[in-house]
Design a protein around this motif. Structure first.
Motif, PDB file in Angstrom:
ATOM      1  N   LEU A  60      -0.582  -2.048  10.812  1.00  0.00           N
ATOM      2  CA  LEU A  60       0.394  -1.754   9.764  1.00  0.00           C
ATOM      3  C   LEU A  60       1.686  -2.480  10.114  1.00  0.00           C
ATOM      4  O   LEU A  60       2.179  -2.359  11.240  1.00  0.00           O
ATOM      5  CB  LEU A  60       0.658  -0.251   9.674  1.00  0.00           C
ATOM      6  CG  LEU A  60      -0.561   0.642   9.435  1.00  0.00           C
ATOM      7  CD1 LEU A  60      -0.166   2.105   9.482  1.00  0.00           C
ATOM      8  CD2 LEU A  60      -1.231   0.320   8.107  1.00  0.00           C
TER       9      LEU A  60
ATOM     10  N   ILE B   3       5.609  -0.923   6.812  1.00  0.00           N
ATOM     11  CA  ILE B   3       5.220  -0.238   5.579  1.00  0.00           C
ATOM     12  C   ILE B   3       6.384   0.614   5.069  1.00  0.00           C
ATOM     13  O   ILE B   3       6.960   1.422   5.797  1.00  0.00           O
ATOM     14  CB  ILE B   3       3.992   0.670   5.810  1.00  0.00           C
ATOM     15  CG1 ILE B   3       2.794  -0.157   6.285  1.00  0.00           C
ATOM     16  CG2 ILE B   3       3.659   1.450   4.542  1.00  0.00           C
ATOM     17  CD1 ILE B   3       2.292  -1.167   5.290  1.00  0.00           C
TER      18      ILE B   3
ATOM     19  N   VAL C  17      -0.944  -4.314   5.248  1.00  0.00           N
ATOM     20  CA  VAL C  17      -2.023  -3.603   5.933  1.00  0.00           C
ATOM     21  C   VAL C  17      -3.103  -4.623   6.248  1.00  0.00           C
ATOM     22  O   VAL C  17      -3.557  -5.347   5.350  1.00  0.00           O
ATOM     23  CB  VAL C  17      -2.611  -2.478   5.054  1.00  0.00           C
ATOM     24  CG1 VAL C  17      -3.764  -1.776   5.787  1.00  0.00           C
ATOM     25  CG2 VAL C  17      -1.534  -1.475   4.658  1.00  0.00           C
TER      26      VAL C  17
END
Length: 355
Positions: free
Chosen positions: A15, A18, A69
Motif C-alpha cells: 500500500l 493511501i 495498491v
C-alpha cells in the motif's frame, strides 16, 4: 499494458500513500505498508480509525482518493488503473459470515469456483472442507450451524479459490469468549499451515497480539506503529499505543538525569526531553508487587475484585492524586480499608513526554 507498474521487491501486498475522505472526514491519511507472503497481519484500532475502509480498498469494493495498491508487482489500484474486485483473487471473510442461506455448506464453499469445470470445483470444495475439518457439515444449511461452525464454513468458502490474500473483518467477534479463543487458534493454525497471506481486522488488543505476525495499530486514519506483538507491547512508540494494549497508572513527573521523578520515586527513561521537562511515568497494573513489612511504600486498599486467575485492587497512596490500579496472580487476603506494602517492578514502567 499496465499503467504505472513499479518494479518492486515487495511481497504479497504493498500500500502506497493511501488516502480516503468521506465528506469532511479523513478516513485514511497517507497509509503505507507492505506484507510478506504467508504473513498474518492484524489491523487494530478503535472504532472509526479506518480499518474496515482499508480492507474495502484492498478488496476493490471501494476506491482510494489517492495512493496505489499493488499485489506482488502488479498495480491493481492507482491514479491510472483499477482492477475489478473479482479479478484480484482476494478472499474475504465477513463479520457476519454472509453465508447463502439457501445453499448447503458444500454449495457455499463451491460458490466461488464457477470458472472451474464442475467436477474440478467439486473436488476443490471437498478438499477444502476436509482441510478445515467440516466434512460432517457438508449437507447442512447455514441455519443448522452454530456460530463457530458458520465461521469455519465462511473460512472454507474464502479459501476455496486459493486467494492471493485473505481479508478477515472481525471474524471472531460474534462468538462467545471461550469459543472465540479456540476457533481463533484453530483458524490461525490452519492459515499458517497453508501459508496464506492474511490481513485480519480486530478491535480486540489481545486478539491482535496473539494472532498476528505483526500488528498494525491505527488511530484516526493513520498508522501509529507497525511491529510484532512483543515489540508493540514492550516498546510502544507513544502513549496511545501503550494505553491501547494495557491500562496504565499515569503519574506526572519531571525528567532529570535520564529518569522521570514522580511522587512514587524515579524511574529510568530514555526521552528526548530537556532537563526539567514535563513527563509521564506510566505504571502497568501488574508492575505492583506485595513487599515485606518495612519494605516499599505504604498503600491503602480502596476496592478489591477477585477475577479468578487475577486479583485486581484499587489502592490509594499518600501524595498521589486519585486511586491506582494493581493486578496480581498472587492470592491477597485483604479487604477495603486494609494497609499493604508495595514495590514497583521497573520493567513495568513506561515513560513518555507530557502531552
Amino acid at each position: 499494458m499496465m499503467h504505472g507498474l513499479a518494479e518492486t521487491t515487495t511481497g504479497a501486498l504493498t500500500l502506497e500513500h493511501i488516502g480516503r475522505r468521506f465528506g469532511e472526514t479523513l478516513a485514511l491519511d497517507d497509509v503505507s505498508f507492505s506484507i510478506r507472503h504467508g504473513e498474518i497481519i492484524c489491523l487494530v484500532g478503535q472504532s472509526g480509525c479506518g480499518k474496515s475502509s482499508l480492507l474495502r480498498i484492498i478488496a476493490g469494493v471501494d476506491t482510494a482518493d489517492s495512493g496505489r495498491v499493488l499485489l506482488g508487482k502488479t498495480e491493481v489500484a492507482g491514479p491510472d488503473r483499477f482492477v475489478e474486485p473479482e479479478e484480484r483473487n482476494i478472499g474475504f471473510v465477513f463479520q457476519d459470515y454472509a453465508l447463502f442461506p439457501h445453499l448447503t455448506v458444500e454449495e457455499n464453499v463451491a460458490f466461488g469456483l464457477k470458472k472451474l469445470p464442475r467436477h474440478e470445483a467439486r473436488e476443490r470444495a471437498a478438499a477444502v472442507i476436509a482441510r478445515i475439518g467440516i466434512e460432517t457439515l457438508a449437507r447442512r444449511y447455514p441455519h443448522m450451524l452454530s456460530g463457530g461452525e458458520q465461521q469455519r464454513v465462511a473460512l472454507a468458502r474464502a479459501l476455496a479459490p486459493k486467494p492471493r490474500i485473505l481479508l478477515m473483518d472481525e471474524p471472531f467477534s460474534n462468538l462467545d469468549r471461550g469459543l472465540r479463543e479456540r476457533v481463533r487458534e484453530e483458524t490461525t493454525a490452519t492459515l499458517r499451515a497453508l501459508g496464506t497471506t492474511v490481513i485480519m481486522v480486530t478491535h480486540d488488543p489481545e486478539e491482535a497480539l496473539s494472532a498476528g505476525d505483526r500488528v498494525v495499530l491505527m488511530q484516526k486514519g493513520r498508522i501509529v506503529q507497525i511491529a510484532t506483538g512483543y515489540e508493540i507491547y514492550d516498546r510502544p512508540n507513544s502513549l496511545y499505543a501503550a494505553e491501547f494494549f494495557c491500562p496504565l497508572n499515569k503519574l506526572p513527573g519531571v525528567y532529570r538525569n535520564g529518569r522521570v521523578e514522580t511522587a512514587l520515586g524515579a524511574f529510568p527513561a530514555g526521552l528526548n526531553l530537556p532537563e526539567g521537562g514535563q513527563a509521564l511515568a506510566c505504571i502497568r497494573p501488574q508492575a505492583f508487587r506485595l513487599a515485606q513489612p518495612g519494605e516499599g511504600m505504604s498503600a491503602r486498599v480502596v476496592r478489591c475484585s477477585f477475577l479468578g486467575e487475577i486479583e485486581q485492587l484499587a489502592i490509594k497512596v499518600e501524595g498521589v492524586e486519585g486511586t491506582l490500579h494493581m493486578r496480581t496472580t498472587e492470592r491477597i487476603e485483604v479487604k477495603p480499608g486494609d494497609d499493604v506494602r508495595l514495590v514497583i517492578e521497573p520493567g513495568g514502567v513506561l515513560a513518555f513526554p507530557q502531552a
